[in-house]
Design a protein around this motif. Structure first.
Motif, PDB file in Angstrom:
ATOM      1  N   LEU A 106      -7.954  -7.392   0.207  1.00  0.00           N
ATOM      2  CA  LEU A 106      -6.418  -7.799   0.133  1.00  0.00           C
ATOM      3  C   LEU A 106      -6.296  -9.495  -0.382  1.00  0.00           C
ATOM      4  CD1 LEU A 106      -3.531  -7.864   1.045  1.00  0.00           C
ATOM      5  CD2 LEU A 106      -4.034  -9.015   3.088  1.00  0.00           C
ATOM      6  N   ILE A 107      -7.148 -10.253  -0.042  1.00  0.00           N
ATOM      7  CA  ILE A 107      -7.618 -11.456  -0.757  1.00  0.00           C
ATOM      8  C   ILE A 107      -7.665 -11.332  -2.175  1.00  0.00           C
ATOM      9  CG2 ILE A 107      -8.979 -13.369  -0.868  1.00  0.00           C
ATOM     10  CD1 ILE A 107      -9.301 -13.369   2.261  1.00  0.00           C
ATOM     11  N   HIS A 113       0.721  -4.110  -9.359  1.00  0.00           N
ATOM     12  CA  HIS A 113      -0.801  -4.192  -8.858  1.00  0.00           C
ATOM     13  C   HIS A 113      -0.811  -4.028  -7.551  1.00  0.00           C
ATOM     14  CE1 HIS A 113      -4.925  -5.119  -9.804  1.00  0.00           C
ATOM     15  NE2 HIS A 113      -4.815  -6.166  -9.048  1.00  0.00           N
ATOM     16  N   ALA A 114       0.052  -4.729  -6.799  1.00  0.00           N
ATOM     17  CA  ALA A 114      -0.054  -4.736  -5.318  1.00  0.00           C
ATOM     18  C   ALA A 114       0.053  -3.325  -4.895  1.00  0.00           C
ATOM     19  CB  ALA A 114       0.958  -5.684  -4.657  1.00  0.00           C
ATOM     20  N   GLU A 115       1.271  -2.401  -5.301  1.00  0.00           N
ATOM     21  CA  GLU A 115       1.552  -1.118  -4.710  1.00  0.00           C
ATOM     22  C   GLU A 115       0.464  -0.297  -5.125  1.00  0.00           C
ATOM     23  OE1 GLU A 115       5.551  -0.733  -5.539  1.00  0.00           O
ATOM     24  OE2 GLU A 115       6.099  -2.293  -4.275  1.00  0.00           O
ATOM     25  N   GLN A 116      -0.184  -0.326  -6.507  1.00  0.00           N
ATOM     26  CA  GLN A 116      -1.296   0.608  -6.642  1.00  0.00           C
ATOM     27  C   GLN A 116      -2.340   0.620  -6.123  1.00  0.00           C
ATOM     28  OE1 GLN A 116      -2.118  -0.307 -10.830  1.00  0.00           O
ATOM     29  NE2 GLN A 116      -0.881   1.278 -11.924  1.00  0.00           N
ATOM     30  N   ASN A 117      -2.423  -0.630  -5.111  1.00  0.00           N
ATOM     31  CA  ASN A 117      -3.665  -1.008  -4.535  1.00  0.00           C
ATOM     32  C   ASN A 117      -3.354  -0.661  -3.011  1.00  0.00           C
ATOM     33  OD1 ASN A 117      -6.423  -1.671  -5.798  1.00  0.00           O
ATOM     34  ND2 ASN A 117      -4.534  -2.714  -7.009  1.00  0.00           N
ATOM     35  N   GLY A 118      -2.107  -0.096  -2.724  1.00  0.00           N
ATOM     36  CA  GLY A 118      -1.620   0.440  -1.491  1.00  0.00           C
ATOM     37  C   GLY A 118      -1.365  -0.901  -0.451  1.00  0.00           C
ATOM     38  N   PHE A 119      -0.800  -1.800  -1.148  1.00  0.00           N
ATOM     39  CA  PHE A 119      -0.335  -2.869  -0.463  1.00  0.00           C
ATOM     40  C   PHE A 119       1.013  -3.227  -0.705  1.00  0.00           C
ATOM     41  CE2 PHE A 119      -4.753  -4.744  -1.120  1.00  0.00           C
ATOM     42  CZ  PHE A 119      -5.071  -4.288   0.167  1.00  0.00           C
ATOM     43  N   SER A 120       1.739  -4.221  -0.129  1.00  0.00           N
ATOM     44  CA  SER A 120       3.237  -4.204  -0.080  1.00  0.00           C
ATOM     45  C   SER A 120       3.611  -5.709  -0.281  1.00  0.00           C
ATOM     46  CB  SER A 120       4.138  -3.578   1.036  1.00  0.00           C
ATOM     47  OG  SER A 120       3.677  -4.571   2.105  1.00  0.00           O
ATOM     48  N   MET A 141       3.171 -13.347  -1.770  1.00  0.00           N
ATOM     49  CA  MET A 141       2.723 -12.813  -0.631  1.00  0.00           C
ATOM     50  C   MET A 141       2.556 -11.191  -0.584  1.00  0.00           C
ATOM     51  SD  MET A 141       5.411 -15.408   0.808  1.00  0.00           S
ATOM     52  CE  MET A 141       5.878 -15.597  -0.925  1.00  0.00           C
ATOM     53  N   ILE A 142       1.299 -10.792  -0.095  1.00  0.00           N
ATOM     54  CA  ILE A 142       1.132  -9.340  -0.495  1.00  0.00           C
ATOM     55  C   ILE A 142       0.539  -8.894   0.952  1.00  0.00           C
ATOM     56  CG2 ILE A 142      -0.233  -7.528  -1.372  1.00  0.00           C
ATOM     57  CD1 ILE A 142       1.675  -9.062  -3.408  1.00  0.00           C
ATOM     58  N   ASN A 143       0.982  -7.988   1.605  1.00  0.00           N
ATOM     59  CA  ASN A 143       0.935  -7.526   3.125  1.00  0.00           C
ATOM     60  C   ASN A 143      -0.226  -6.031   2.800  1.00  0.00           C
ATOM     61  OD1 ASN A 143       2.572  -9.508   3.936  1.00  0.00           O
ATOM     62  ND2 ASN A 143       4.200  -8.088   4.422  1.00  0.00           N
ATOM     63  N   ALA A 144      -0.996  -6.024   3.866  1.00  0.00           N
ATOM     64  CA  ALA A 144      -1.842  -4.896   3.882  1.00  0.00           C
ATOM     65  C   ALA A 144      -1.122  -3.623   4.415  1.00  0.00           C
ATOM     66  CB  ALA A 144      -3.140  -5.243   4.839  1.00  0.00           C
ATOM     67  N   SER A 159       0.090  -6.406  10.372  1.00  0.00           N
ATOM     68  CA  SER A 159      -0.792  -6.331   9.439  1.00  0.00           C
ATOM     69  C   SER A 159      -1.105  -7.679   8.643  1.00  0.00           C
ATOM     70  CB  SER A 159      -0.378  -5.331   8.224  1.00  0.00           C
ATOM     71  OG  SER A 159       0.830  -5.680   7.534  1.00  0.00           O
ATOM     72  N   LEU A 160      -2.229  -7.893   8.186  1.00  0.00           N
ATOM     73  CA  LEU A 160      -2.920  -8.972   7.301  1.00  0.00           C
ATOM     74  C   LEU A 160      -1.891  -9.118   6.266  1.00  0.00           C
ATOM     75  CD1 LEU A 160      -6.765  -8.291   7.257  1.00  0.00           C
ATOM     76  CD2 LEU A 160      -5.525  -9.849   8.647  1.00  0.00           C
ATOM     77  N   SER A 161      -1.944 -10.506   5.742  1.00  0.00           N
ATOM     78  CA  SER A 161      -1.129 -11.102   4.567  1.00  0.00           C
ATOM     79  C   SER A 161      -1.994 -11.914   3.986  1.00  0.00           C
ATOM     80  CB  SER A 161       0.141 -11.383   5.212  1.00  0.00           C
ATOM     81  OG  SER A 161       1.148 -11.784   4.039  1.00  0.00           O
ATOM     82  N   ALA A 162      -1.714 -11.895   2.541  1.00  0.00           N
ATOM     83  CA  ALA A 162      -2.539 -13.130   1.737  1.00  0.00           C
ATOM     84  C   ALA A 162      -1.289 -13.488   0.777  1.00  0.00           C
ATOM     85  CB  ALA A 162      -3.588 -12.441   1.055  1.00  0.00           C
TER      86      ALA A 162
END
Ligand code: MF3
Ligand code: CO
Ligand code: CO
Length: 266
Positions: free
Chosen positions: A130-131, A161-168, A211-214, A234-237
């Motif tokens: 995530l980081i 990039h965030a969503e391609q990696n399953g993040f929001s 700010m991207i959430n797992a 969930s974790l956020s970075a």
């Protein structure tokens, strides 16, 4: 959206480097056992007594907000942004964003980085990913900046990039113009569509701070009136730079000796 002169951007360059140097300074203190309040005090004293800068967050009171009580923001694990420093003790493997905004000669510099208490080896695989992805999102956003590009190009690059990696992508908070004021126009969304929004021109200065959430994108505010957390816990970075648009591209103003480099630069 104001266009800044070369002399004004030089003022922002100084403030930006100083903000980044606070993060260089605090890095060795971000360890298991330290409290977020201790990190705040160390940064406060460094800004005021060593740098001669003013910590912009302290008593910052945008409309409808209670004045911010501390000098930096410390957002741990499921905290998304604006975490208020206090008695919270960092545990081995916790992730934390430290967000620094200094004022020097009236100019603001705003930057944040992620840390893992105990180092990357102490963090979970998910936390480290995530980081890393969030850092890549920041730099993909920066890479989209040049004269003639649109604000939506930045958001689109980050969201993809965030969503391609399953993040929001968090929607409620955004990057912002910055200068003599902490938060100016424009709003820099971290999602959007290529080709849409404001056309970028040399002399514009703003932050990009995804700010991207797992987990899911939804957030809520804690009763302290400042700290933002993920609804699903969930974790956020988050990572942040202040940038200026140049005649040919982009200049990152918040760099310093120990600032992590552009991950895409060979
Ligand atoms: N530094 C944050 C930003 O990137 C704003 C913090 S406002 C505070 O915009 F009052 F919480 F400090
Ligand atoms: Co900012
Ligand atoms: Co900031």
């Amino acid at each position: 959206v104001t266009i800044k002169t070369g002399a004004e951007i030089e003022g922002m360059r100084v403030a930006g480097r100083l903000a980044s140097e606070v993060l260089d300074y605090i890095t060795p203190f971000v360890k298991p056992g330290v409290t977020t309040g201790e990190l705040d005090r160390l940064c406060h004293d460094y800004m005021v007594n060593v740098q001669g800068t003013v910590p912009a967050p302290l008593n910052y009171a945008p409309n409808g907000h209670t004045p911010y009580p501390k000098s930096i923001c410390t957002s741990v694990n499921n905290q998304v942004c604006h975490g208020v420093p206090g008695d919270k003790v960092l545990k081995n493997g916790d992730i934390v964003n430290l967000d620094i905004t200094v004022i020097k000669d009236g100019w603001h510099g705003d930057t944040s980085r992620m840390f893992v208490a105990g180092g990357a080896a102490a963090g979970s695989i998910l936390a480290n990913r995530l980081i890393r992805i969030t850092h890549e999102c920041l730099w993909l956003g920066i890479a989209a900046v040049k004269p003639g590009a649109r604000l939506g190009d930045i958001g689109a690059a980050i969201q993809r990039h965030a969503e391609q990696n399953g993040f929001s992508v968090v929607r409620e908070f955004c990057g912002h113009g910055i200068g003599k004021k902490f938060h100016e126009e424009p709003q820099v969304l971290h999602y959007g569509r290529r080709g849409e929004g404001l056309r970028l021109e040399p002399g514009m200065v703003f932050t990009i701070e995804p700010m991207i959430n797992a987990g899911k994108a939804s957030v809520s505010e804690l009763p302290d009136g400042w700290t933002i957390v993920t609804k699903d816990r969930s974790l956020s970075a988050q990572w942040e730079h202040t940038i200026a648009i140049t005649e040919t591209g982009v200049e990152v103003l918040t760099l310093s000796a120990a600032a992590p480099p552009d991950p895409f630069k060979t």
